[in-house]
Design a protein around this motif. Structure first.
Motif, PDB file in Angstrom:
ATOM      1  N   ILE A 180     -35.543 -29.607  13.897  1.00 49.81           N
ATOM      2  CA  ILE A 180     -35.737 -30.618  14.945  1.00 49.81           C
ATOM      3  C   ILE A 180     -34.458 -31.434  15.112  1.00 49.81           C
ATOM      4  CG2 ILE A 180     -37.159 -32.541  15.733  1.00 49.81           C
ATOM      5  CD1 ILE A 180     -38.662 -29.869  15.466  1.00 49.81           C
ATOM      6  N   LYS A 181     -34.109 -31.719  16.327  1.00 48.53           N
ATOM      7  CA  LYS A 181     -32.878 -32.475  16.592  1.00 48.53           C
ATOM      8  C   LYS A 181     -32.958 -33.861  15.957  1.00 48.53           C
ATOM      9  CE  LYS A 181     -32.002 -30.057  20.950  1.00 48.53           C
ATOM     10  NZ  LYS A 181     -31.880 -30.192  22.426  1.00 48.53           N
TER      11      LYS A 181
ATOM     12  N   GLU B 236     -42.913 -34.646  26.037  1.00 45.23           N
ATOM     13  CA  GLU B 236     -42.160 -33.426  25.755  1.00 45.23           C
ATOM     14  C   GLU B 236     -41.465 -33.511  24.406  1.00 45.23           C
ATOM     15  OE1 GLU B 236     -38.539 -30.699  27.661  1.00 45.23           O
ATOM     16  OE2 GLU B 236     -39.358 -32.397  28.788  1.00 45.23           O
ATOM     17  N   GLU B 237     -40.902 -34.678  24.106  1.00 43.40           N
ATOM     18  CA  GLU B 237     -40.237 -34.864  22.812  1.00 43.40           C
ATOM     19  C   GLU B 237     -41.247 -34.781  21.662  1.00 43.40           C
ATOM     20  OE1 GLU B 237     -36.519 -37.800  24.110  1.00 43.40           O
ATOM     21  OE2 GLU B 237     -38.475 -38.657  23.560  1.00 43.40           O
TER      22      GLU B 237
ATOM     23  N   ARG C 149     -43.983 -33.026  21.643  1.00 44.67           N
ATOM     24  CA  ARG C 149     -44.322 -31.611  21.448  1.00 44.67           C
ATOM     25  C   ARG C 149     -43.231 -30.895  20.660  1.00 44.67           C
ATOM     26  NH1 ARG C 149     -46.434 -32.202  26.727  1.00 44.67           N
ATOM     27  NH2 ARG C 149     -44.450 -31.520  27.650  1.00 44.67           N
ATOM     28  N   SER C 150     -41.968 -31.287  20.898  1.00 43.63           N
ATOM     29  CA  SER C 150     -40.857 -30.678  20.161  1.00 43.63           C
ATOM     30  C   SER C 150     -40.941 -31.018  18.677  1.00 43.63           C
ATOM     31  CB  SER C 150     -39.517 -31.159  20.739  1.00 43.63           C
ATOM     32  OG  SER C 150     -39.350 -30.706  22.060  1.00 43.63           O
TER      33      SER C 150
ATOM     34  N   LEU D 223     -43.534 -29.145  16.621  1.00 43.99           N
ATOM     35  CA  LEU D 223     -43.198 -27.764  16.258  1.00 43.99           C
ATOM     36  C   LEU D 223     -42.729 -27.630  14.816  1.00 43.99           C
ATOM     37  CD1 LEU D 223     -41.329 -26.509  19.461  1.00 43.99           C
ATOM     38  CD2 LEU D 223     -43.563 -25.777  18.639  1.00 43.99           C
TER      39      LEU D 223
END
Length: 364
Positions: free
Chosen positions: A229-230, A243-244, A246-247, A250
């Motif tokens: 993850i970033k 959206e973030e 959901r990232s 993951l």
């Protein structure tokens, strides 16, 4: 033995004529001969080592001690020495009885030399078999003791090696956990605290030791997927967008994919993948619910949430202990397994371990 080395034959008979005749016959046949006129004298000769017989010719009818009484002592104290009984024809039934008491054979008077020598040979061969069996039994016993000692020593070595391996594995997992936390300074120590809390809950459920070990490994690695993850998302101070979020979610699947190729970590995969599932089925990534969620994952979910609430994060300061407990209670049956929450709170497991207790005193 009767030909390779002279065997010692002890003749016990109160009749001097019989002792003399038998002695001459046996010496001519190559035997060393000792004589005794009664049972007590014979036993004394054997006991003090004056004469060590390989076979005893024992008369049944004697004064002071009968042949049967002498036989009884011999079988008790010198069971390896074979005894051949001498009997009169009228004592034939008694002679058979003496064999039941341990005599090797009986010979009816008058004695025939050929018969006597053949009986002695058989008796000595029988004695040699007994000695050999005794030697083999002794060697087998020594071997068994030696084997047991070696097995014990090897078992201790294996236990020590296994302990070292487990300690090494745990240290390896801790290093991996620290690697995860290096991306997010706000979560330093989080994985280990989740391990300690999860282990405490598991012990209070009666979980077996092996499963607790798996749980601890899984708890340490539950966030390993955040490696993928970033960092800007992990350290973002503002609320994440949909959206973030959901990232970030993951990380459970990424973590499973990272470890699934390593056999050692396979028992932990359900924890890593499912620790964000909710008891009501609204979690991720698989929307599992209730008992369909691995118990170990349900335990980590509570520990993870509790430590997250009571730790400082980029977007907020650590929340008070009372608030964190109330949130767990509020989440019973929704986000969390209600029985596990009760175990956690009723036993005050958050204060059982020094590192947790110190953290609570700091944020309270």
């Amino acid at each position: 033995m009767e030909n390779k080395a002279k065997a010692n034959i002890l003749i016990v008979d109160d009749d001097p004529a019989i002792r003399k005749v038998l002695g001459i016959s046996l010496r001519k046949s190559g035997y060393e001969v000792g004589v005794s006129e009664n049972g007590a004298e014979a036993l004394a000769l054997i006991k003090d080592g004056t004469f060590t017989p390989d076979c005893i010719i024992l008369d049944y009818r004697m004064p002071k001690m009968s042949g049967l009484e002498v036989l009884s002592v011999l079988k008790k104290e010198y069971p390896i020495i074979p005894v051949i009984m001498l009997t009169a024809l009228t004592d034939l039934e008694i002679a058979v009885d003496t064999m039941k008491e341990g005599a090797f054979d009986y010979i009816v008077k008058p004695v025939r030399k050929l018969h006597l020598v053949e009986s002695i040979k058989k008796a000595i061969r029988y004695r040699d078999v007994l000695i050999e069996n005794e030697r083999l039994a002794r060697e087998n016993d020594e071997y068994q003791k030696s084997l047991e000692k070696k097995v014990t020593e090897r078992t201790e070595e294996l236990i020590l090696a296994y302990k070292k391996l487990k300690d090494t594995n745990l240290e390896t997992v801790k290093i991996l956990a620290e690697t995860i936390e290096a991306k997010d300074p706000y979560t330093r120590g989080h994985c280990n605290r989740v391990r300690l809390l999860s282990s405490a809950i598991a012990r209070n459920t009666g979980m077996e030791k092996d499963h607790i070990e798996t749980l601890e490994y899984g708890a340490l690695l539950h966030d390993i997927g955040k490696i993928g993850i970033k960092e800007r998302l992990l350290n973002k101070r503002d609320v994440l967008t949909a959206e973030e979020e959901r990232s970030v979610q993951l990380h459970t699947v990424i973590g499973e994919n990272i470890l699934k190729t390593v056999d050692f970590f396979k028992p932990c995969l359900s924890i890593i993948r499912s620790h964000h599932e909710r008891y009501d089925g609204n979690g991720y990534p698989d929307q599992l619910s209730g008992e369909h969620i691995d118990q170990k994952a349900r335990i980590v979910a509570i520990s993870d949430a509790f430590d997250a609430m009571t730790s400082t994060r980029p977007y907020r300061k650590a929340l008070p202990l009372d608030y964190a407990i109330s949130e767990l209670i509020h989440g019973k049956g929704k986000q969390f397994d209600p029985q596990l929450v009760d175990i956690f709170i009723e036993n005050e497991l958050y204060t059982d371990l020094p590192i947790i207790g110190e953290q609570m005193r700091t944020v309270s």
